[in-house]
Structure formats: C-alpha cells, structure tokens
Design a protein around this motif. Structure first.
Motif, PDB file in Angstrom:
ATOM      1  N   GLY A   1       0.265  -1.149  -0.274  1.00 12.65           N
ATOM      2  CA  GLY A   1       0.261  -0.138   0.355  1.00 12.65           C
ATOM      3  C   GLY A   1       0.718   1.318  -0.601  1.00 12.65           C
ATOM      4  O   GLY A   1       1.966   0.809   0.452  1.00 12.65           O
TER       5      GLY A   1
ATOM      6  N   CYS B   1     -12.124   4.965   1.618  1.00 14.95           N
ATOM      7  CA  CYS B   1     -11.732   4.032   1.651  1.00 14.95           C
ATOM      8  C   CYS B   1     -12.521   2.918   1.400  1.00 14.95           C
ATOM      9  O   CYS B   1     -11.919   0.976   1.788  1.00 14.95           O
ATOM     10  CB  CYS B   1     -11.890   3.852   3.706  1.00 14.95           C
TER      11      CYS B   1
ATOM     12  N   ALA C   1     -11.854   0.099  -2.998  1.00 12.67           N
ATOM     13  CA  ALA C   1     -11.089  -0.984  -3.540  1.00 12.67           C
ATOM     14  C   ALA C   1     -11.463  -2.068  -2.736  1.00 12.67           C
ATOM     15  O   ALA C   1     -11.421  -3.411  -3.415  1.00 12.67           O
ATOM     16  CB  ALA C   1      -9.701  -0.315  -3.225  1.00 12.67           C
TER      17      ALA C   1
ATOM     18  N   ARG D   1      -6.836   4.235   3.690  1.00 10.02           N
ATOM     19  CA  ARG D   1      -7.606   4.023   2.352  1.00 10.02           C
ATOM     20  C   ARG D   1      -6.486   3.172   2.140  1.00 10.02           C
ATOM     21  O   ARG D   1      -6.736   1.835   1.791  1.00 10.02           O
ATOM     22  CB  ARG D   1      -7.353   5.373   1.414  1.00 10.02           C
ATOM     23  N   ALA D   2      -5.293   3.023   2.448  1.00  9.91           N
ATOM     24  CA  ALA D   2      -4.989   1.764   2.115  1.00  9.91           C
ATOM     25  C   ALA D   2      -4.754   0.647   2.898  1.00  9.91           C
ATOM     26  O   ALA D   2      -4.657  -0.642   2.342  1.00  9.91           O
ATOM     27  CB  ALA D   2      -2.875   2.581   2.334  1.00  9.91           C
TER      28      ALA D   2
ATOM     29  N   MET E   1      -6.445  -1.668   2.497  1.00  5.84           N
ATOM     30  CA  MET E   1      -6.509  -2.966   1.437  1.00  5.84           C
ATOM     31  C   MET E   1      -6.084  -4.509   2.118  1.00  5.84           C
ATOM     32  O   MET E   1      -5.371  -5.344   1.617  1.00  5.84           O
ATOM     33  CB  MET E   1      -5.776  -2.268   0.523  1.00  5.84           C
TER      34      MET E   1
ATOM     35  N   SER F   1      -4.875   4.754  -7.522  1.00  2.65           N
ATOM     36  CA  SER F   1      -5.636   3.704  -8.141  1.00  2.65           C
ATOM     37  C   SER F   1      -5.090   2.508  -8.140  1.00  2.65           C
ATOM     38  O   SER F   1      -5.554   1.473  -8.071  1.00  2.65           O
ATOM     39  CB  SER F   1      -5.976   3.515  -9.276  1.00  2.65           C
TER      40      SER F   1
ATOM     41  N   LEU G   1      -4.032   1.165  -4.956  1.00  2.00           N
ATOM     42  CA  LEU G   1      -5.050  -0.039  -4.390  1.00  2.00           C
ATOM     43  C   LEU G   1      -5.552  -0.681  -5.592  1.00  2.00           C
ATOM     44  O   LEU G   1      -6.849  -1.467  -5.357  1.00  2.00           O
ATOM     45  CB  LEU G   1      -6.441   1.324  -4.069  1.00  2.00           C
TER      46      LEU G   1
END
Lengths: 258, 242
Positions: free
Chosen positions: A94, A112, A115, A163-164, A167, B140, B143
């Motif tokens: 990430g 968030c 993805a 957000r990172a 994942m 993008s 992710l």
C-alpha cells in the motif's frame, strides 16, 4: 535466515541517459521500519515508486515476500509478469502519497470502501464497517461523510492512510507524506504513523524529511546519494555519528535549515 | 442563480415570440413550424445520444485500445472531423443505396450528425480524461485496481465534469447542423420554413419565428447542461465555496 519482506536485487532505473538508481541492493525484514533520507534527486522516491509498480525497472528484480514482483517464473526462468501475477503480488503493498491523491468525488468513507469492494470483492456492509473503524483509528470518526475538499491537508492525509490500510497490505510505503502539509498539521499525521507502527504488524518504508521522526521511529535509516545507498544503519549511528562525508554534509544542511 | 435566470430568459423569449406571433398575424405559420421543430428536436436528441456514445467509444479505443482498434478510432475521428457534415449526409443518403444499403431519411440524419459531432466529442473526452491529475491513476494502481475499473470509477467520473461545458457547445452545433437535413427530404424546421416561404412569400414573419425557435431550443440545451454540471460537480465542489 527468514525471507525478507522486500528485496531489491541489483535494481537499476534510468531515465534516458540519467541513471536514477544504480544497481540497488536492499533488503527489508518483515515488520521492519526503514526511513530513506537523502538530497533531492538521489533516487529515494523512485525506490518507493518502483516497488508500487508506478515506474518500470530497467534491470534487476524486486521480490516481495519472496516472490518476484515484476517478473514471474516460467519454465525455470524469470519472464516479465503478466497482469494477474503483478496484481497478486502488488496486493501486498500500500502507498501513501505526498499529495494525498484522494478521490475528490467520493466521501472519506467511500474513498476507503472503493477498492475493498471492487478489487477484493468484499461485501459493502463489511467494507463500510471496516472503513469506519479505520477512519476512527486515524481520528476521523466524525468526518466519514465529508468530501476531501472539506478536509484539511492533515485530515486528507489521514484518510489516505486509512484508505491504503483498508486493503490490508503487508508493506506500507510513505512518500514524503508530510511535505505538502502546513507545519502545524505534520504532527497529527506522524502520530497516526507512530500508532500504526506500534499496533500493527506492518513493514514500513518511508521517504522523509522529518529527521527527528526518522530517528525516533525507524529501525534503520538509509542515506541515498547519487542513486546508491551511501550509508545505512541504526538511526542513532547515522544521526550522531555519520561515517560518510556526504551524510555529514546532508545532515548539517538539513539541521541548519531547521 | 445563473441557471434560473437563463431558464426564465428562455421562457420569456418563447412566450414573447408566441405573443408577437399571435398579434401580428404570424399565427397561421405556428402549427406548421412547430411540427418542423418537433422533427428538429427529434434529430437533435437522437444525434446527441449517438454522438456521446461514439465519442466515448472512439476516445477509449484511441487511448487504450489495441493497435487495430486504435487505428479504427483515429480513422473515424479524422474522416468525420475532416469532411463536411453536408457531404457526409449526402454520402449516407445517396451513395450507400448504391451498395444496397437503403436507410430511412431520419436514420441517415441522426447517423450523419451523430457521427460527425461524435468525432469532435472524442477529442473532448480524450482531453478531459488527460486532464485528470496523474496522481489519481497512481492512487488507483496503489489500490491495486485494474485499469478498466480505475477508468470507470475514478477517472471518467472526474473527467465527466470537465466534459460538460464543451459538450454543451457540441450539442448546440448539432442542433444548428440539423438544418442541413432539409436537403435530404426531411421536413424539419428549416424545411418547413422554406416551404412556407415559397408558397406565401411572408419571409419576415416566417424566418423570424424560425430564428426564435432555434434560439429557444439552444437555450434549453444550455439550461440542461448547466443543470447537469451543477449536479455532477456537487460532490467535488462541496465545501469549496465555504
């Protein structure tokens, strides 16, 4: 010896005739926190960008958790990776950017969720719950429905970190994440990174100009100069007792500026 | 605010036009011209829909398609942008039948104008997509989104907002170009006007009404596009004005 989480094996990057990284060897253990420092143009950001596959490498191989990243094994030899392989290995990584790069047309929580829902195939309700938890962890539990344009730089960067993390990467890359922030907002972002370091099992690789933070937080500091690691070691050694003349010059220039 | 004043402007224009028409003995022309206007509006709407679809397809093919698709898109854009809309219209109407393809005049009108404006639109789409900051693509990738997903969910929605004003221009261009279809036997507004003019010689009244009708339709397009812009930008612009 255990497999390093990230390994650069003689990686070279050129832009035309300019060699940005010159046969770089670098190994990073699982859960290790590595700070990359150095003057501008020394190739430090390129290291992160290659690991995120944002830049092609010209020579050498990058391994992530033992697997080649931009190559794959076929009939015993390494060939350039196809999309499927690339995406599978890249899923371990990430990245947080200097300019946040949040999606401006989505609220914090949608940033968030996007993805996890569309890439990992997570059910929406679960993704929402997890995104809310992460935003809460970065101290933005009350801002979930705000759009990026309604948030301060520091808040935006914290959303970008959440957000990172959504994942579930094993490796987090931080590319000068406080450089675009007003000085009074730097602390809140660094606090989140500190918290991540202590509460999560994450390998972290950060390019930073925050020498104080690098010294306190990192397990190891790498000083880049001219596309090579000119000096590396424990933060205390590098900052108190640099052996390389370039490191000394760089550190004294930085300290003077502060 | 601007939106509302434009809408009011359009309504005032239109009613004033009708009022003047009914007083000055214009009235007898109104039903026939409205009939023509309806055809013009039909062709405009059909053409606009086709233009948007073609523009998106051509732009995506040109930017991200494999080589043969890319060439096809480039050829389409260059041919339809580089030749006259009138000739394209004639070609579809008079030349295609020689190859055994016989199309309804209305179909030809929508196809020719839609393809013509779509070629310009493709460049509008491409420009708007390229104007989305590179950092959005990079986020993008970080992710782990496949390119099509990034394009669909991240890039195009942002490009869409930048596209709306130039599309407004193109739609109005298309509306004005519909006057050409009178030359392939369609009774649109321009055709009706000429027809009435030839039988009554009331040139001043007829072409004044026609002018006002075109203007009213184009103002409607402008109002519609502004409205679209205001909803599309709502998310991004929220808070920016505070």
């Amino acid at each position: 010896m255990t497999t390093p989480m990230v390994k650069f094996d003689k990686v070279t990057k050129r832009y035309g005739s300019l060699t940005v990284l010159d046969s770089l060897d670098l190994e990073i253990a699982a859960n290790e926190k590595v700070a990359i420092i150095g003057p501008s143009g020394s190739g430090k950001t390129t290291v992160l960008r290659m690991l995120m596959t944002l830049e092609r490498i010209n020579e050498g191989i990058i391994y992530v958790d033992g697997e080649p990243l931009t190559h794959m094994e076929k009939n015993g030899t390494l060939v350039p990776a196809d999309q499927r392989h690339l995406r599978r290995v890249r899923g371990n990584i990430g990245m947080v950017f200097q300019h946040f790069n949040l999606f401006p047309h989505m609220s914090a929580i949608r940033n968030c969720m996007e993805a996890p829902v569309n890439v990992l195939g997570m059910p929406k309700a679960e993704a929402r719950e997890r995104a809310a938890e992460l935003l809460d962890m970065v101290g933005l539990g009350d801002k979930v429905d705000q759009y990026p344009s309604q948030l301060s730089g520091g808040q935006q960067q914290r959303v970008a970190i959440a957000r990172a993390l959504a994942m579930r990467p094993k490796v987090m890359l931080f590319d000068e994440v406080t450089s675009a922030l007003d000085p009074e907002l730097v602390g809140e972002v660094l606090n989140v990174i500190r918290k991540l370091g202590s509460e999560h099992n994450l390998t972290m690789l950060m390019v930073t100009h925050q020498m104080g933070f690098a010294r306190e937080f990192a397990d190891r500091v790498c000083f880049f100069y001219g596309g090579k690691i000119a000096e590396e070691g424990a933060p205390d050694e590098i900052f108190s007792n640099p052996e390389n003349e370039r490191t000394r010059q760089f550190l004294s220039a930085v300290l003077e500026a502060n | 605010m601007q939106l509302r004043s434009l809408a009011i402007c359009a309504i005032v224009f239109f009613t004033a036009g009708l009022a003047v028409a009914s007083f000055a003995g214009f009235r007898e022309f109104i039903p026939g011209l409205l009939e023509g206007a309806l055809v013009t509006i039909q062709i405009t709407i059909g053409g606009c829909v086709l233009a948007v679809v073609m523009a998106l397809l051509a732009a995506m093919a040109k930017m991200y398609g494999p080589a043969p698709l890319r060439w096809l898109a480039v050829a389409y854009i260059e041919v339809f942008r580089g030749t006259s809309a009138l000739v394209q219209l004639f070609w579809l109407f008079f030349v295609l039948p020689h190859f055994g393809i016989l199309l309804e005049p209305l179909t030809v009108a929508i196809a020719a104008l839609g393809l013509n404006v779509g070629a310009y639109g493709a460049e509008v789409v491409r420009g708007a997509v390229n104007a989305v900051p590179r950092g959005q693509w990079e986020a993008s990738v970080a992710l782990n989104m496949p390119r099509t997903l990034a394009l669909r969910r991240i890039i195009l929605p942002q490009a869409f907002i930048a596209m709306i004003p130039p599309w407004g221009n193109l739609f109005i261009e298309l509306l004005k170009a519909t006057a050409l279809v009178s030359l392939i036997t369609i009774s649109d507004l321009a055709f009706k006007a000429q027809q009435m003019n030839q039988t009554t010689f009331r040139t001043i009244e007829i072409f004044t009404i026609v002018l006002v009708m075109y203007l009213a339709i184009s103002i409607l397009i402008t109002v519609g596009m502004r409205w679209l812009e205001s909803i599309a930008a709502r998310g991004i612009a929220r808070g920016r004005s505070q």
